[in-house]
Write a protein that holds these residues in place. Sequence first.
Motif, PDB file in Angstrom:
ATOM      1  N   THR A   1     -29.399  58.463  17.280  1.00 53.72           N
ATOM      2  CA  THR A   1     -28.363  59.400  18.341  1.00 53.72           C
ATOM      3  C   THR A   1     -29.259  60.541  18.690  1.00 53.72           C
ATOM      4  OG1 THR A   1     -26.491  60.480  18.298  1.00 53.72           O
ATOM      5  CG2 THR A   1     -27.577  60.490  16.137  1.00 53.72           C
ATOM      6  N   ALA A   2     -28.687  61.260  19.766  1.00 57.50           N
ATOM      7  CA  ALA A   2     -29.687  62.266  20.313  1.00 57.50           C
ATOM      8  C   ALA A   2     -28.993  63.449  19.728  1.00 57.50           C
ATOM      9  CB  ALA A   2     -29.341  62.232  21.896  1.00 57.50           C
ATOM     10  N   LEU A   3     -27.927  63.697  18.845  1.00 58.15           N
ATOM     11  CA  LEU A   3     -27.224  64.634  18.535  1.00 58.15           C
ATOM     12  C   LEU A   3     -27.398  64.829  17.161  1.00 58.15           C
ATOM     13  CD1 LEU A   3     -25.572  67.146  19.182  1.00 58.15           C
ATOM     14  CD2 LEU A   3     -23.720  65.858  18.778  1.00 58.15           C
ATOM     15  N   GLU A   4     -28.228  66.081  16.656  1.00 63.09           N
ATOM     16  CA  GLU A   4     -28.609  66.254  15.228  1.00 63.09           C
ATOM     17  C   GLU A   4     -27.725  67.448  14.719  1.00 63.09           C
ATOM     18  OE1 GLU A   4     -32.875  65.261  14.279  1.00 63.09           O
ATOM     19  OE2 GLU A   4     -32.614  66.163  16.521  1.00 63.09           O
ATOM     20  N   VAL A   5     -27.413  67.457  13.434  1.00 63.44           N
ATOM     21  CA  VAL A   5     -26.655  68.599  13.073  1.00 63.44           C
ATOM     22  C   VAL A   5     -26.979  69.010  11.713  1.00 63.44           C
ATOM     23  CG1 VAL A   5     -24.243  69.454  12.350  1.00 63.44           C
ATOM     24  CG2 VAL A   5     -24.431  67.980  14.251  1.00 63.44           C
ATOM     25  N   ASN A   6     -27.236  70.139  11.121  1.00 61.60           N
ATOM     26  CA  ASN A   6     -27.782  70.650  10.103  1.00 61.60           C
ATOM     27  C   ASN A   6     -26.775  70.146   9.057  1.00 61.60           C
ATOM     28  OD1 ASN A   6     -28.387  72.130   7.976  1.00 61.60           O
ATOM     29  ND2 ASN A   6     -29.459  73.837   9.312  1.00 61.60           N
TER      30      ASN A   6
END
Length: 384
Positions: A62-67
Amino acid sequence: MDISLFDSPQIRTQLLPFTFTRPVAEIRVGILTITEKWKRRGFLCGFSTQEYLQNKFEPIQTALEVNGALCPDGAVVAAINSLKEGEELVAGDHILARHSGGGKSIAYPEPVTLIQHTWDIFSRNREQIIADYKLITSGRTSQPLSDPHTIVYGKENLFIEEGAQIRAAIINAENGPVYIGKNAQVHEGAIISGAFALCEGSHVNMAAKIKGDTTIGPHSKVGGEIGNSVVFGYTNKGHDGYLGNSVLGEWCNLGADTNTSNLKNNYAKVKLWDYSTGRFADTGLQFCGLMMGDHSKCGINTMFNTGTVVGVGANIFGSGFPRNFVPSFSWGGASGFVTFQIRKFKEVAEAVMHRRNKEYDQVEQEMIQHIFDETAQYRIWEKS
């Protein structure tokens, strides 16, 4: 929407020993793990973590990374959802989320909850119980309390899931919500004060005294006195003894009359072993007890000093206070340690996990072998 929950290297190291065996996002704080908080908000989650953990905790494209240390709320979720390609959301020195690798920084103006240190797990637990309680119970109706001998104060703040059983207990939810999970049991004579979460299949034993801001993760059994502590799951503290301002990982067991000190005699601020610096760090807290990694155990009448860190797979027993930092795969106590060898550890892990219908499979074994090798540097007796 798909998101990859990534481990910030600095935060991941500061959260050892718990992150030896899981990504940061798999830490339980409040009722849910951080991963579960995101899933409850409609996200499909994968992990970007240490290579040796990826076989168990699968990545996602996925292009969206979350801490992975970020506990979501409505405002931060909206800000993340609005990120465009090449943008990253930041708070101070921390990247909260990034789209397509980030690059263009957007400052997030509101306070956020980042679980950055081991002691954040219990110190932020109350606020996260309250947030998770609202998330889980919104629009739902609690199962009825059928036992006529249970006394409840603040009944509007008590939520009981299907299959849970409560018998002749005292529950005070006036100072915080009390959540009783699916098929959980509260036994006779237990006294519980909110905020409190008892997760699926867990037990509060007879005459237990549970003070506020405590979470008992799934398939665990607890007794004695507990205050402001978090038990991740599959862990037993079934007998009398005190556990305060502490965190226990999975597959731990505390012997009867184990006690943790959470306050120094001189009332000084507590220092904890910090893997990121290789020395003891000032927590800034007056109250801080025991941090125990997965698969660690202690014998009856064990006494833990204020601010003790125990690694993964340790087995502690004997009289006196063990040292404030017990490395992973230690065997012994105040009189000294030897190494708890992998073959012996395997025998115990297989027996313990079998009791909960879990398998100590090849993935688990390879993970444990990696941790055993990585943590050899802390077992100083092996160098002599």
